[in-house]
Scaffold this active site. Structure first.
Site, PDB file in Angstrom:
ATOM      1  N   LYS A 184     -30.408  96.353  16.430  1.00 20.24           N
ATOM      2  CA  LYS A 184     -30.068  95.158  17.349  1.00 20.24           C
ATOM      3  C   LYS A 184     -29.765  95.276  18.797  1.00 20.24           C
ATOM      4  O   LYS A 184     -28.764  96.157  19.113  1.00 20.24           O
ATOM      5  CB  LYS A 184     -28.911  94.537  16.550  1.00 20.24           C
ATOM      6  CG  LYS A 184     -28.503  93.298  17.034  1.00 20.24           C
ATOM      7  CD  LYS A 184     -27.110  92.689  16.800  1.00 20.24           C
ATOM      8  CE  LYS A 184     -26.238  93.014  17.689  1.00 20.24           C
ATOM      9  NZ  LYS A 184     -26.589  92.405  19.157  1.00 20.24           N
ATOM     10  N   GLY A 194     -21.598 101.090  23.254  1.00 16.64           N
ATOM     11  CA  GLY A 194     -21.204  99.716  23.794  1.00 16.64           C
ATOM     12  C   GLY A 194     -19.753 100.219  23.840  1.00 16.64           C
ATOM     13  O   GLY A 194     -19.292 101.096  24.449  1.00 16.64           O
ATOM     14  N   SER A 195     -18.980  98.993  23.613  1.00  8.43           N
ATOM     15  CA  SER A 195     -17.619  99.271  24.382  1.00  8.43           C
ATOM     16  C   SER A 195     -16.727 100.103  23.320  1.00  8.43           C
ATOM     17  O   SER A 195     -16.842 100.208  22.212  1.00  8.43           O
ATOM     18  CB  SER A 195     -16.907  97.922  24.352  1.00  8.43           C
ATOM     19  OG  SER A 195     -16.739  97.154  23.393  1.00  8.43           O
ATOM     20  N   THR A 196     -15.601 100.636  23.925  1.00  2.00           N
ATOM     21  CA  THR A 196     -14.734 101.596  23.118  1.00  2.00           C
ATOM     22  C   THR A 196     -14.045 100.452  21.971  1.00  2.00           C
ATOM     23  O   THR A 196     -13.955 100.914  20.791  1.00  2.00           O
ATOM     24  CB  THR A 196     -13.752 102.065  23.911  1.00  2.00           C
ATOM     25  OG1 THR A 196     -14.266 102.868  24.788  1.00  2.00           O
ATOM     26  CG2 THR A 196     -12.651 102.848  23.056  1.00  2.00           C
ATOM     27  N   GLU A 197     -13.751  99.191  22.455  1.00  2.00           N
ATOM     28  CA  GLU A 197     -13.032  98.311  21.472  1.00  2.00           C
ATOM     29  C   GLU A 197     -13.957  97.992  20.298  1.00  2.00           C
ATOM     30  O   GLU A 197     -13.620  98.270  19.066  1.00  2.00           O
ATOM     31  CB  GLU A 197     -12.735  97.000  22.216  1.00  2.00           C
ATOM     32  CG  GLU A 197     -12.044  95.977  21.558  1.00  2.00           C
ATOM     33  CD  GLU A 197     -12.115  94.689  22.087  1.00  2.00           C
ATOM     34  OE1 GLU A 197     -12.626  94.494  23.316  1.00  2.00           O
ATOM     35  OE2 GLU A 197     -11.790  93.592  21.604  1.00  2.00           O
ATOM     36  N   GLY A 241     -16.403 100.005  19.191  1.00  2.00           N
ATOM     37  CA  GLY A 241     -16.629 101.466  18.685  1.00  2.00           C
ATOM     38  C   GLY A 241     -15.414 101.619  17.586  1.00  2.00           C
ATOM     39  O   GLY A 241     -15.833 102.094  16.570  1.00  2.00           O
ATOM     40  N   GLU A 256     -21.418 105.980  20.990  1.00  2.00           N
ATOM     41  CA  GLU A 256     -21.447 106.295  22.636  1.00  2.00           C
ATOM     42  C   GLU A 256     -20.741 105.203  23.349  1.00  2.00           C
ATOM     43  O   GLU A 256     -21.112 103.848  23.358  1.00  2.00           O
ATOM     44  CB  GLU A 256     -22.887 106.214  22.977  1.00  2.00           C
ATOM     45  CG  GLU A 256     -23.822 107.473  22.636  1.00  2.00           C
ATOM     46  CD  GLU A 256     -23.374 108.680  23.240  1.00  2.00           C
ATOM     47  OE1 GLU A 256     -22.664 108.890  24.109  1.00  2.00           O
ATOM     48  OE2 GLU A 256     -23.993 109.618  22.760  1.00  2.00           O
ATOM     49  N   CYS A 298     -22.178 103.148  31.836  1.00  2.00           N
ATOM     50  CA  CYS A 298     -20.956 103.840  31.107  1.00  2.00           C
ATOM     51  C   CYS A 298     -20.395 104.925  31.826  1.00  2.00           C
ATOM     52  O   CYS A 298     -19.126 105.242  31.692  1.00  2.00           O
ATOM     53  CB  CYS A 298     -21.312 104.266  29.790  1.00  2.00           C
ATOM     54  SG  CYS A 298     -22.909 105.062  29.617  1.00  2.00           S
ATOM     55  N   GLU A 350     -11.904 100.369  32.341  1.00  2.00           N
ATOM     56  CA  GLU A 350     -13.424 100.115  32.861  1.00  2.00           C
ATOM     57  C   GLU A 350     -13.715  98.905  33.456  1.00  2.00           C
ATOM     58  O   GLU A 350     -13.378  98.047  32.512  1.00  2.00           O
ATOM     59  CB  GLU A 350     -14.183 100.712  31.651  1.00  2.00           C
ATOM     60  CG  GLU A 350     -15.830 100.872  32.205  1.00  2.00           C
ATOM     61  CD  GLU A 350     -16.632 101.135  30.667  1.00  2.00           C
ATOM     62  OE1 GLU A 350     -16.352 100.517  29.715  1.00  2.00           O
ATOM     63  OE2 GLU A 350     -17.359 101.709  30.761  1.00  2.00           O
TER      64      GLU A 350
HETATM   65  P1  NAD Z   1     -19.994  95.448  23.152  1.00  3.93           P
HETATM   66  O1  NAD Z   1     -19.489  96.578  22.713  1.00  3.93           O
HETATM   67  O2  NAD Z   1     -19.307  94.214  23.410  1.00  3.93           O
HETATM   68  O3  NAD Z   1     -21.507  95.268  22.668  1.00  3.93           O
HETATM   69  C1  NAD Z   1     -22.420  96.217  22.272  1.00  3.93           C
HETATM   70  C2  NAD Z   1     -23.183  95.847  21.072  1.00  3.93           C
HETATM   71  O4  NAD Z   1     -22.310  95.705  19.975  1.00  3.93           O
HETATM   72  C3  NAD Z   1     -24.024  94.541  21.389  1.00  3.93           C
HETATM   73  O5  NAD Z   1     -25.351  94.521  20.561  1.00  3.93           O
HETATM   74  C4  NAD Z   1     -23.173  93.755  20.563  1.00  3.93           C
HETATM   75  O6  NAD Z   1     -23.927  92.482  20.085  1.00  3.93           O
HETATM   76  C5  NAD Z   1     -22.743  94.536  19.330  1.00  3.93           C
HETATM   77  N1  NAD Z   1     -21.239  94.113  18.926  1.00  3.93           N
HETATM   78  C6  NAD Z   1     -20.309  93.208  19.366  1.00  3.93           C
HETATM   79  N2  NAD Z   1     -19.366  93.245  18.261  1.00  3.93           N
HETATM   80  C7  NAD Z   1     -19.673  94.067  17.359  1.00  3.93           C
HETATM   81  C8  NAD Z   1     -19.318  94.152  15.776  1.00  3.93           C
HETATM   82  N3  NAD Z   1     -17.988  93.995  15.667  1.00  3.93           N
HETATM   83  N4  NAD Z   1     -19.972  94.970  15.101  1.00  3.93           N
HETATM   84  C9  NAD Z   1     -21.191  95.553  15.445  1.00  3.93           C
HETATM   85  N5  NAD Z   1     -21.951  95.202  16.567  1.00  3.93           N
HETATM   86  C10 NAD Z   1     -21.135  94.417  17.484  1.00  3.93           C
HETATM   87  O7  NAD Z   1     -20.410  96.354  24.345  1.00  3.93           O
HETATM   88  P2  NAD Z   1     -21.028  95.505  25.895  1.00  3.93           P
HETATM   89  O8  NAD Z   1     -20.133  94.641  26.665  1.00  3.93           O
HETATM   90  O9  NAD Z   1     -22.354  94.925  25.427  1.00  3.93           O
HETATM   91  O10 NAD Z   1     -21.514  96.845  26.631  1.00  3.93           O
HETATM   92  C11 NAD Z   1     -20.789  97.445  27.696  1.00  3.93           C
HETATM   93  C12 NAD Z   1     -20.155  98.719  27.090  1.00  3.93           C
HETATM   94  O11 NAD Z   1     -20.940  99.460  26.740  1.00  3.93           O
HETATM   95  C13 NAD Z   1     -19.277  99.366  28.107  1.00  3.93           C
HETATM   96  O12 NAD Z   1     -17.915  99.741  27.666  1.00  3.93           O
HETATM   97  C14 NAD Z   1     -19.969 100.822  28.456  1.00  3.93           C
HETATM   98  O13 NAD Z   1     -19.327 101.694  28.784  1.00  3.93           O
HETATM   99  C15 NAD Z   1     -20.752 101.061  27.140  1.00  3.93           C
HETATM  100  N6  NAD Z   1     -21.799 101.730  27.246  1.00  3.93           N
HETATM  101  C16 NAD Z   1     -21.831 103.132  26.758  1.00  3.93           C
HETATM  102  C17 NAD Z   1     -22.704 103.927  26.951  1.00  3.93           C
HETATM  103  C18 NAD Z   1     -22.803 105.282  26.338  1.00  3.93           C
HETATM  104  O14 NAD Z   1     -23.702 105.921  26.145  1.00  3.93           O
HETATM  105  N7  NAD Z   1     -21.301 105.874  26.175  1.00  3.93           N
HETATM  106  C19 NAD Z   1     -24.008 103.495  27.446  1.00  3.93           C
HETATM  107  C20 NAD Z   1     -23.930 102.109  27.864  1.00  3.93           C
HETATM  108  C21 NAD Z   1     -22.733 101.452  27.589  1.00  3.93           C
END
Ligand code: NAD
Length: 479
Positions: A182, A234-237, A239, A256, A290, A387
């Site tokens: 996704k 994605g975000s730590t929250e 994750g 990640e 990130c 962040e």
């Molecule tokens: P996000 O966590 O809001 O969303 C990431 C993905 O998760 C999106 O596709 C979203 O639709 C999906 N998602 C949202 N809620 C979900 C749930 N409950 N269950 C499953 N999937 C869900 O993050 P974002 O705002 O899109 O991205 C920014 C964050 O990603 C930043 O915190 C950044 O540091 C992190 N990031 C980390 C890396 C890494 O390799 N460590 C790389 C890129 C981005």
């Protein structure tokens, strides 16, 4: 007579991409309508609606997982590694051939400058497929066995849409898994173009399935009982929510997550290069990185000089049209992200840090934020701890290497760090003491498919890239 120094934009042509008015889901090798609703994806530089995209519901995700399972059992896991490699090489070559189209589409849907999507994102995407194609027939030498896990459910963010897709899909397929991926809801278009590339490469139906949607679609993938492996960036929250959702199941997980990297400049550093590294560290991809060097730790004795040079350099950054080949800083990816950046920056000011933004003119439509630096920042300030994920740098000073290490490690994150110094011995001792998955020395934000990437602490667990990246998609040496 016109001024010979008047700015002449050099925009990349948009004609190379064909954006359809609406997109379905890519399941079992075909685009299908889906049973859910739909959402719009917009160009963040103009707010123009680009397309209407299907939002996959639970039933759609179930169909995608079933297609992936069939493809896994009947075709992909039975195929030799050498045969799988042929498909990965073919995909890599098509990505190169269609590189311009992918780069333009990425910049339109994401807002990143074309010079980055053209010279960084897309070449590194192709490199990932080439690299993991090379592993497909050599897995017995990986140290992690050669048995795939099954169906991988993969959820990615919007900051590097196609690159994050490559980081997830290339190793999964090389190891013999099939995937349901996704993309983020604000940047689905290059993943859908990648689906077309899978068709062009004659990839067997169901090996790659792309389902679009937001958090609910992501949740449906993560919680699907027939998914063997969850890979999330994605975000730590979110994750943490995913870690809770898979706890107690047999699913293997890699996360990640976010970061708050320290970019540490010692007084013996080559300052011209360090300034470029600071700029690249935080303003590359509008700071939507990130591992961005969002905390500058500068040795007190050179702090004034560094700040003066940094501001002079920042003032030359060209902010604007992502498709203009001269643009250094593009658009913020969404109105929501812009609101978050504004909010945290306002808090920084309210908490007493001194704010300076480049004196650039911002376009009237779209989502924009001028490159910004905060000085007088202390460890307690929220801009030093949280962040921001935007073009905002917080500057702190230090006197001794130990103080630099202590400040750098004083964060819940542990993804990356940078060290700028003339002394090799200091680089090694700092690298050993910094609690970060990646430490760059006299450079920043360098990515290579052969090199593992990942975090400590709240930045997640598991590694992507390199031989280590195979571990996430194999059952292990003893299986
Ligand atoms: P996000 O966590 O809001 O969303 C990431 C993905 O998760 C999106 O596709 C979203 O639709 C999906 N998602 C949202 N809620 C979900 C749930 N409950 N269950 C499953 N999937 C869900 O993050 P974002 O705002 O899109 O991205 C920014 C964050 O990603 C930043 O915190 C950044 O540091 C992190 N990031 C980390 C890396 C890494 O390799 N460590 C790389 C890129 C981005």
């Amino acid at each position: 007579m016109s001024n010979i120094f008047e700015y002449a934009p050099a925009p990349e042509s948009r004609a190379v991409v064909d954006i359809k008015p609406s997109y379905g889901l890519f399941i079992n090798g075909e685009f299908v309508d889906g049973h859910g609703t739909s959402f719009k994806t917009v160009n963040p530089a103009t707010e123009e609606v680009l397309a209407e995209v299907a939002e996959a519901n639970d039933a759609d995700v179930d169909e995608a997982v079933k297609a992936a399972r069939r493809a896994y059992t009947r075709v992909w896991s039975r195929m030799s590694g050498a045969e799988r490699a042929k498909y990965l090489y073919r995909i890599a070559r098509i990505i190169q051939e269609r590189g311009r189209e992918l780069a333009v589409l990425e910049s339109i849907d994401n807002g990143k400058p074309i010079k980055e999507s053209r010279d960084v994102d897309i070449p590194v995407v192709a490199a990932h497929f080439f690299y993991y194609a090379g592993w497909a027939d050599k897995l017995e030498h990986s140290g992690y066995g050669s048995t795939p896990l099954g169906v991988a459910g993969q959820v990615i963010p919007w900051n590097f849409p196609l690159l994050m897709l490559a980081w997830k899909i290339a190793p999964a397929l090389a190891c013999g898994n099939t995937v349901v991926l996704k993309p983020a809801e604000t940047t689905p278009l290059t993943a859908l173009l990648f689906a077309e590339i899978c068709q062009q490469a004659d990839l067997p139906p169901g090996v790659v399935n792309i389902v679009t949607g937001a958090g609910d679609t992501g949740r449906a993938i993560v919680s699907h009982p027939d998914v063997d492996k969850v890979a999330f960036t994605g975000s730590t929250e979110v994750g943490k929510a995913i870690a809770r959702a898979v706890a107690g199941t047999e699913k293997k997980v890699t996360l990640e997550l976010g970061g708050k990297a320290a970019n540490i400049v010692f007084d013996d550093a080559p300052l011209d290069q360090a300034i470029e590294g600071i700029v690249n560290g935080i303003f590359f991809n509008q700071g939507h990185v990130c591992c961005a060097g969002s905390r500058l730790l500068v040795q007190e004795s050179v702090a004034d000089e560094v700040m003066e040079r940094l501001k002079r350099r920042m003032a030359t950054l060209r902010v604007g049209d992502p498709l203009d080949k001269n643009t250094d800083v593009g658009a913020i990816n969404s109105a929501e992200q812009l609101a978050k950046i504004r909010e945290l920056s306002d808090i920084g000011e309210a908490e007493g840090a001194e704010r300076w933004s480049t004196p650039c003119e911002l376009p009237t439509n779209g989502y924009w934020f001028a490159p910004t630096v905060f000085t007088g920042v202390s460890q307690a300030h929220r801009i030093a701890r949280e962040e921001i994920f935007g073009p905002v740098l917080s500057v702190l000073t230090f006197r001794t290497p130990s103080e630099a290490v202590e400040k750098a490690n004083n964060t819940p994150f542990g993804l990356s760090a940078g060290v700028w110094t003339d002394k090799g011995s200091r680089i090694l001792s700092m690298a050993n003491r910094l609690r970060a998955g990646v430490v760059w020395a006299n450079t920043f934000n360098k990515f290579d498919p052969t090199s593992p990437f990942g975090g400590y602490k709240e930045s997640g667990y598991g590694r992507e890239g390199g031989r280590h990246g195979l571990e996430a998609y194999l059952k292990g040496a003893d299986s």
